[in-house]
Enzyme design. Sequence first.
Site, PDB file in Angstrom:
ATOM      1  N   ASP A  44       0.879  -1.170   0.000  1.00  0.00           N
ATOM      2  CA  ASP A  44       0.000   0.000   0.000  1.00  0.00           C
ATOM      3  C   ASP A  44       0.912   1.214   0.000  1.00  0.00           C
ATOM      4  O   ASP A  44       1.711   1.398   0.929  1.00  0.00           O
ATOM      5  CB  ASP A  44      -0.895  -0.016   1.243  1.00  0.00           C
ATOM      6  N   ASN A  67       3.303   3.183 -10.398  1.00  0.00           N
ATOM      7  CA  ASN A  67       2.116   3.188 -11.252  1.00  0.00           C
ATOM      8  C   ASN A  67       0.815   3.342 -10.459  1.00  0.00           C
ATOM      9  O   ASN A  67      -0.169   3.836 -10.990  1.00  0.00           O
ATOM     10  CB  ASN A  67       2.064   1.888 -12.067  1.00  0.00           C
ATOM     11  N   TYR A 132      -7.280  15.801  -8.527  1.00  0.00           N
ATOM     12  CA  TYR A 132      -6.463  14.867  -9.305  1.00  0.00           C
ATOM     13  C   TYR A 132      -5.368  15.620 -10.047  1.00  0.00           C
ATOM     14  O   TYR A 132      -4.205  15.211 -10.055  1.00  0.00           O
ATOM     15  CB  TYR A 132      -7.364  14.105 -10.282  1.00  0.00           C
ATOM     16  N   LYS A 136      -1.231  15.224  -9.642  1.00  0.00           N
ATOM     17  CA  LYS A 136      -0.362  14.840 -10.756  1.00  0.00           C
ATOM     18  C   LYS A 136       0.641  15.947 -11.089  1.00  0.00           C
ATOM     19  O   LYS A 136       1.785  15.666 -11.464  1.00  0.00           O
ATOM     20  CB  LYS A 136      -1.208  14.491 -11.981  1.00  0.00           C
ATOM     21  N   THR A 167      -8.687   1.575 -20.168  1.00  0.00           N
ATOM     22  CA  THR A 167      -8.524   0.786 -18.948  1.00  0.00           C
ATOM     23  C   THR A 167      -9.794   0.881 -18.113  1.00  0.00           C
ATOM     24  O   THR A 167     -10.742   1.596 -18.463  1.00  0.00           O
ATOM     25  CB  THR A 167      -7.336   1.302 -18.112  1.00  0.00           C
TER      26      THR A 167
END
Length: 219
Positions: A44, A67, A132, A136, A167
């Site tokens: 984790d 990733n 988000y 990033k 995905t």
Amino acid sequence: MTGANRGLGRHLAEQLVQRGAKVYAAARRPETIDLDGVTPLRLDVTDEATIREAARVASDATLLINNAGISLYNPLIAGDLTAIRAEMDTNCYGPLALTRAFAPVIETNGGGAVLNILSVISWLHPAQAGSYAASKAAAWAMSDAVREELAPRGITVSALHVGFMDTDMTAGMPIADKADPADVAAQALDTVEAGRPEILADDVTRQVKQGLSQTHALS
């Protein structure tokens, strides 16, 4: 490699095995990893104890792939602050913690590389996905700073930027021309092998990166 049980991570792990690499495939639930030829690890990225244990087990590692990530798409002002912190913890502080833990391992093994999986959202910051985007963007800055810091230790740092991939994360989004994660994985591994710092994996990402020099128009 973190987040190896699905999506881009699964393709990266599979292609590394095909290229002859020994692969430690990490996930919070290692029983979900069903790839042949890999060593599953429980990890984790927000848990320092599992990070330390992963670095101990993977003591022969020469490549770290960060990733694992989450996408909660919160606005920064109206959004839930706990969710915003969770994205920052997973998408920025997690990769940093992994890099700090594995840098001495990679250096001891003669040098190697770190690959951070980022996004076109590193540079494109829509309000509805502000949390988000912020996580990033922070991970992009972290990658650049860590690259300079680790270079004298024989460790290169590459960052992958890509738009929408086909995905699970984008399965419910009606978007045409999603990038093929197998192709993105191949681009990423080729770039890491060449020691280059950045992978712009699709046309959208290349266009957004090119536009960074443009100034904001006054409203």
